[in-house]
Design a protein around this motif. Structure first.
Motif, PDB file in Angstrom:
ATOM      1  N   THR A   1     -11.966  -8.422  12.150  1.00 19.64           N
ATOM      2  CA  THR A   1     -11.086  -7.504  12.872  1.00 19.64           C
ATOM      3  C   THR A   1     -10.973  -6.177  12.133  1.00 19.64           C
ATOM      4  O   THR A   1     -11.201  -6.088  10.925  1.00 19.64           O
ATOM      5  CB  THR A   1      -9.685  -8.124  13.019  1.00 19.64           C
ATOM      6  OG1 THR A   1      -9.159  -8.393  11.709  1.00 19.64           O
ATOM      7  CG2 THR A   1      -9.745  -9.410  13.796  1.00 19.64           C
ATOM      8  N   ASP A   2     -10.601  -5.162  12.879  1.00 17.11           N
ATOM      9  CA  ASP A   2     -10.380  -3.847  12.289  1.00 17.11           C
ATOM     10  C   ASP A   2      -9.103  -3.857  11.468  1.00 17.11           C
ATOM     11  O   ASP A   2      -8.219  -4.704  11.676  1.00 17.11           O
ATOM     12  CB  ASP A   2     -10.297  -2.788  13.387  1.00 17.11           C
ATOM     13  CG  ASP A   2     -11.598  -2.632  14.150  1.00 17.11           C
ATOM     14  OD1 ASP A   2     -12.658  -2.893  13.525  1.00 17.11           O
ATOM     15  OD2 ASP A   2     -11.567  -2.288  15.344  1.00 17.11           O
ATOM     16  N   PRO A   3      -8.941  -2.926  10.559  1.00 13.66           N
ATOM     17  CA  PRO A   3      -7.704  -2.853   9.758  1.00 13.66           C
ATOM     18  C   PRO A   3      -6.476  -2.722  10.646  1.00 13.66           C
ATOM     19  O   PRO A   3      -6.452  -1.936  11.598  1.00 13.66           O
ATOM     20  CB  PRO A   3      -7.921  -1.607   8.895  1.00 13.66           C
ATOM     21  CG  PRO A   3      -9.400  -1.462   8.805  1.00 13.66           C
ATOM     22  CD  PRO A   3      -9.942  -1.923  10.114  1.00 13.66           C
ATOM     23  N   GLY A   4      -5.451  -3.512  10.336  1.00 16.68           N
ATOM     24  CA  GLY A   4      -4.201  -3.461  11.079  1.00 16.68           C
ATOM     25  C   GLY A   4      -4.242  -4.071  12.455  1.00 16.68           C
ATOM     26  O   GLY A   4      -3.270  -3.974  13.205  1.00 16.68           O
TER      27      GLY A   4
ATOM     28  N   PRO B   1      -7.888  -8.871  -2.286  1.00 12.31           N
ATOM     29  CA  PRO B   1      -7.203  -8.517  -1.039  1.00 12.31           C
ATOM     30  C   PRO B   1      -6.303  -7.295  -1.170  1.00 12.31           C
ATOM     31  O   PRO B   1      -6.217  -6.488  -0.238  1.00 12.31           O
ATOM     32  CB  PRO B   1      -6.392  -9.787  -0.718  1.00 12.31           C
ATOM     33  CG  PRO B   1      -7.162 -10.887  -1.360  1.00 12.31           C
ATOM     34  CD  PRO B   1      -7.720 -10.297  -2.616  1.00 12.31           C
ATOM     35  N   PHE B   2      -5.636  -7.135  -2.314  1.00  9.54           N
ATOM     36  CA  PHE B   2      -4.730  -6.000  -2.455  1.00  9.54           C
ATOM     37  C   PHE B   2      -5.492  -4.677  -2.470  1.00  9.54           C
ATOM     38  O   PHE B   2      -5.032  -3.673  -1.896  1.00  9.54           O
ATOM     39  CB  PHE B   2      -3.899  -6.150  -3.736  1.00  9.54           C
ATOM     40  CG  PHE B   2      -2.804  -5.140  -3.853  1.00  9.54           C
ATOM     41  CD1 PHE B   2      -1.640  -5.278  -3.118  1.00  9.54           C
ATOM     42  CD2 PHE B   2      -2.939  -4.044  -4.684  1.00  9.54           C
ATOM     43  CE1 PHE B   2      -0.617  -4.333  -3.209  1.00  9.54           C
ATOM     44  CE2 PHE B   2      -1.928  -3.097  -4.790  1.00  9.54           C
ATOM     45  CZ  PHE B   2      -0.767  -3.251  -4.050  1.00  9.54           C
ATOM     46  N   VAL B   3      -6.661  -4.672  -3.129  1.00 14.47           N
ATOM     47  CA  VAL B   3      -7.474  -3.451  -3.160  1.00 14.47           C
ATOM     48  C   VAL B   3      -7.940  -3.105  -1.752  1.00 14.47           C
ATOM     49  O   VAL B   3      -7.879  -1.943  -1.316  1.00 14.47           O
ATOM     50  CB  VAL B   3      -8.668  -3.637  -4.114  1.00 14.47           C
ATOM     51  CG1 VAL B   3      -9.629  -2.455  -4.005  1.00 14.47           C
ATOM     52  CG2 VAL B   3      -8.182  -3.816  -5.545  1.00 14.47           C
ATOM     53  N   ARG B   4      -8.407  -4.097  -1.021  1.00 11.70           N
ATOM     54  CA  ARG B   4      -8.873  -3.867   0.352  1.00 11.70           C
ATOM     55  C   ARG B   4      -7.719  -3.424   1.254  1.00 11.70           C
ATOM     56  O   ARG B   4      -7.897  -2.585   2.147  1.00 11.70           O
ATOM     57  CB  ARG B   4      -9.504  -5.164   0.869  1.00 11.70           C
ATOM     58  CG  ARG B   4     -10.289  -5.051   2.168  1.00 11.70           C
ATOM     59  CD  ARG B   4     -10.917  -6.410   2.468  1.00 11.70           C
ATOM     60  NE  ARG B   4     -11.560  -6.440   3.757  1.00 11.70           N
ATOM     61  CZ  ARG B   4     -12.851  -6.180   3.956  1.00 11.70           C
ATOM     62  NH1 ARG B   4     -13.620  -5.829   2.942  1.00 11.70           N
ATOM     63  NH2 ARG B   4     -13.370  -6.264   5.175  1.00 11.70           N
ATOM     64  N   PHE B   5      -6.528  -3.988   1.006  1.00  8.01           N
ATOM     65  CA  PHE B   5      -5.352  -3.620   1.797  1.00  8.01           C
ATOM     66  C   PHE B   5      -4.964  -2.173   1.541  1.00  8.01           C
ATOM     67  O   PHE B   5      -4.719  -1.411   2.493  1.00  8.01           O
ATOM     68  CB  PHE B   5      -4.195  -4.557   1.444  1.00  8.01           C
ATOM     69  CG  PHE B   5      -2.870  -4.169   2.033  1.00  8.01           C
ATOM     70  CD1 PHE B   5      -2.558  -4.477   3.343  1.00  8.01           C
ATOM     71  CD2 PHE B   5      -1.926  -3.477   1.279  1.00  8.01           C
ATOM     72  CE1 PHE B   5      -1.342  -4.117   3.892  1.00  8.01           C
ATOM     73  CE2 PHE B   5      -0.711  -3.114   1.824  1.00  8.01           C
ATOM     74  CZ  PHE B   5      -0.415  -3.430   3.130  1.00  8.01           C
TER      75      PHE B   5
ATOM     76  N   HIS C   1      -2.404   1.991   5.857  1.00  9.04           N
ATOM     77  CA  HIS C   1      -2.144   3.113   6.764  1.00  9.04           C
ATOM     78  C   HIS C   1      -2.371   2.748   8.227  1.00  9.04           C
ATOM     79  O   HIS C   1      -1.930   3.465   9.127  1.00  9.04           O
ATOM     80  CB  HIS C   1      -3.034   4.309   6.400  1.00  9.04           C
ATOM     81  CG  HIS C   1      -4.495   4.049   6.649  1.00  9.04           C
ATOM     82  ND1 HIS C   1      -5.298   3.412   5.718  1.00  9.04           N
ATOM     83  CD2 HIS C   1      -5.295   4.322   7.727  1.00  9.04           C
ATOM     84  CE1 HIS C   1      -6.529   3.310   6.210  1.00  9.04           C
ATOM     85  NE2 HIS C   1      -6.556   3.841   7.414  1.00  9.04           N
ATOM     86  N   ALA C   2      -3.081   1.611   8.485  1.00 12.20           N
ATOM     87  CA  ALA C   2      -3.374   1.212   9.866  1.00 12.20           C
ATOM     88  C   ALA C   2      -2.254   0.381  10.477  1.00 12.20           C
ATOM     89  O   ALA C   2      -2.245   0.167  11.699  1.00 12.20           O
ATOM     90  CB  ALA C   2      -4.686   0.427   9.915  1.00 12.20           C
ATOM     91  N   LEU C   3      -1.308  -0.104   9.667  1.00  7.37           N
ATOM     92  CA  LEU C   3      -0.203  -0.892  10.200  1.00  7.37           C
ATOM     93  C   LEU C   3       0.821   0.011  10.861  1.00  7.37           C
ATOM     94  O   LEU C   3       1.049   1.147  10.437  1.00  7.37           O
ATOM     95  CB  LEU C   3       0.464  -1.691   9.074  1.00  7.37           C
ATOM     96  CG  LEU C   3      -0.375  -2.773   8.401  1.00  7.37           C
ATOM     97  CD1 LEU C   3       0.383  -3.377   7.225  1.00  7.37           C
ATOM     98  CD2 LEU C   3      -0.773  -3.867   9.386  1.00  7.37           C
ATOM     99  N   ARG C   4       1.464  -0.509  11.884  1.00  9.04           N
ATOM    100  CA  ARG C   4       2.519   0.234  12.549  1.00  9.04           C
ATOM    101  C   ARG C   4       3.798   0.170  11.713  1.00  9.04           C
ATOM    102  O   ARG C   4       4.033  -0.800  10.993  1.00  9.04           O
ATOM    103  CB  ARG C   4       2.779  -0.351  13.932  1.00  9.04           C
ATOM    104  CG  ARG C   4       1.579  -0.226  14.872  1.00  9.04           C
ATOM    105  CD  ARG C   4       1.861  -0.876  16.205  1.00  9.04           C
ATOM    106  NE  ARG C   4       0.743  -0.720  17.126  1.00  9.04           N
ATOM    107  CZ  ARG C   4       0.726  -1.224  18.357  1.00  9.04           C
ATOM    108  NH1 ARG C   4       1.765  -1.913  18.800  1.00  9.04           N
ATOM    109  NH2 ARG C   4      -0.329  -1.050  19.130  1.00  9.04           N
ATOM    110  N   PRO C   5       4.654   1.194  11.816  1.00 10.00           N
ATOM    111  CA  PRO C   5       5.883   1.188  11.005  1.00 10.00           C
ATOM    112  C   PRO C   5       6.847   0.092  11.440  1.00 10.00           C
ATOM    113  O   PRO C   5       6.849  -0.345  12.600  1.00 10.00           O
ATOM    114  CB  PRO C   5       6.469   2.587  11.248  1.00 10.00           C
ATOM    115  CG  PRO C   5       5.885   3.029  12.548  1.00 10.00           C
ATOM    116  CD  PRO C   5       4.508   2.421  12.615  1.00 10.00           C
TER     117      PRO C   5
END
Length: 412
Positions: free
Chosen positions: A117-120, A281-285, A291-295
């Motif tokens: 899946t794409d980020p976020g 995972p933290f580096v990739r996150f 920045h791709a997650l919604r607020p």
């Protein structure tokens, strides 16, 4: 099966007058085997096994048709149906006849295409269970595991049950932990989440409370197909990882200690090299997904507001999830309503708030407000002292010993 040479030796020794018992002991074979070959007379010395029964092409086609329809993939039923149609075949014969097609069908069902899946884009959720020793007692702990599908960053929260409130509280805690909300939320078909499914139209009916929660947080709920748990394979693997690596066979002094351990372990898990992405995972996150997650919503609706009716015990306590909370003693044997929140427990008698406590997560804990027992405490008597109280005459400047000395002088 006995070798031909052994059979010749049996007959030679029998011709010399040896008994079956002595021959069996000499050649290290069973006595009944010796007797069987001695009775055989002119029969062939090599045992010939019958060939395996095989169905012809039409029989195999019929067996497969029965296997996939009426028999429900049961070879015993197929063999019985074939006998009723005049075809003699054992269960093992049927199993051999459908083995190739069964193997192909199993491979088609088991084969999966890894979906990235794409980020976020998506977060997967699932519950796992493990018996953990807490305070020296075996306790079944329910672990809600959430995984961001792109970065593989995970979050885990421990509960003592898997009720609707536990699902919502755990998911909301995961959103806060990640600092944002993904676009979709993929779960299984747990009854706390899904109340119905139309297989013809593939329509899923989510529980109203869960659907309202998702609307409030701005995330689209999804459910994997029935018996297709590997659709959410990322969180399935994460549940195993938490149980085997995060907890293993560790013991904890309290439920709070278990939560503290999981919080520290999640930091460690975020720094490991993931087997699929070959990155922490933290580096990739941080690089791709934060920045791709919604607020997060500014004022979300409380995720846990459970209302329970409880009867007050004689010790002025009510029981909620093994934890006992105090109420004013005048309510003993009355029925009260307990509002169980995320961090607070409020107790009402009718519409009146009679008690407020901080929610406890410790098993069999007692949360008591001493003010609820005012009027029941008995006054303790003052402790006795070895020194006698002062005499009233001392206030006049004289002591009893002075008067005693004067009396002794007069008497003398």
């Amino acid at each position: 099966m006995v070798e031909p040479e052994i059979i010749r030796q049996i007959r030679d020794l029998a011709a010399r007058g040896w008994g079956a018992k002595r021959i069996a002991r000499e050649l290290e074979v069973a006595r009944n085997t010796v007797r069987r070959y001695l009775r055989g007379g002119s029969e062939a010395e090599v045992q010939v096994r019958p060939g395996r029964r095989r169905l012809d092409d039409d029989g195999r086609a019929e067996a497969w048709q029965l296997y996939t329809s009426l028999a429900g993939a049961n070879a015993v039923v197929v063999a019985r149906e074939l006998r009723q149609r005049g075809v003699e075949a054992s269960v093992r014969t049927v199993q051999r006849a459908v083995a190739d097609q069964r193997r192909e069908r199993f491979a088609a069902d088991a084969a999966s295409v890894r979906f990235e899946t794409d980020p976020g884009q998506q977060m997967q959720i699932d519950f796992g269970q493990k018996v953990v020793r807490i305070g020296g007692k075996p306790t079944r702990v329910h672990l809600l595991v959430s995984v961001l599908c792109h970065s593989r960053r995970l979050f885990v929260k421990a509960f003592l049950s898997e009720r609707q409130d536990d699902w919502r509280e755990g998911i909301a805690a995961a959103f806060r932990h990640f600092g944002g909300v993904p676009r979709t939320l993929l779960g299984d078909n747990a009854r706390a989440l899904v109340v119905g499914r139309d297989r013809e139209t593939s329509t899923v009916t989510f529980h109203p409370a869960y659907a309202a929660f998702c609307r409030d947080w701005g995330v689209l709920p999804r459910a994997c197909g029935p018996y297709r748990a590997r659709t959410k394979g990322k969180t399935e693997s994460a549940v195993k990882y938490v149980k085997r690596n995060g907890l293993a066979e560790r013991e904890f002094a309290s439920f709070e200690a278990l939560e503290a351990h999981l919080a520290a372990w999640m930091v460690e898990a975020d720094q490991r090299i993931h087997g699929t992405t070959h990155e922490p995972p933290f580096v990739r996150f941080e690089r791709d997904e934060r920045h791709a997650l919604r607020p997060l919503p500014a004022r979300p609706v409380p995720v846990r507001e459970q209302r329970l009716r409880r009867r007050v015990a004689n010790d002025a306590l009510v029981d909620v999830d093994t934890v006992r909370y105090s109420v004013p003693h005048r309510l003993v044997r009355d029925t009260v309503e307990v509002a169980l929140g995320e961090r607070e427990v409020r107790i009402y008698c009718g519409a009146v708030l009679v008690a407020r406590h901080e929610r406890s997560f410790e098993l069999h804990a007692r949360v008591i407000d001493k003010a609820h027992y005012e009027g029941l405490w008995r006054m303790q008597p003052a402790p006795l002292t070895s020194t006698p109280p002062p005499s009233p005459l001392e206030a006049l400047g004289r002591r009893l010993s002075d008067y005693a000395a004067v009396l002794e002088e007069v008497a003398s």
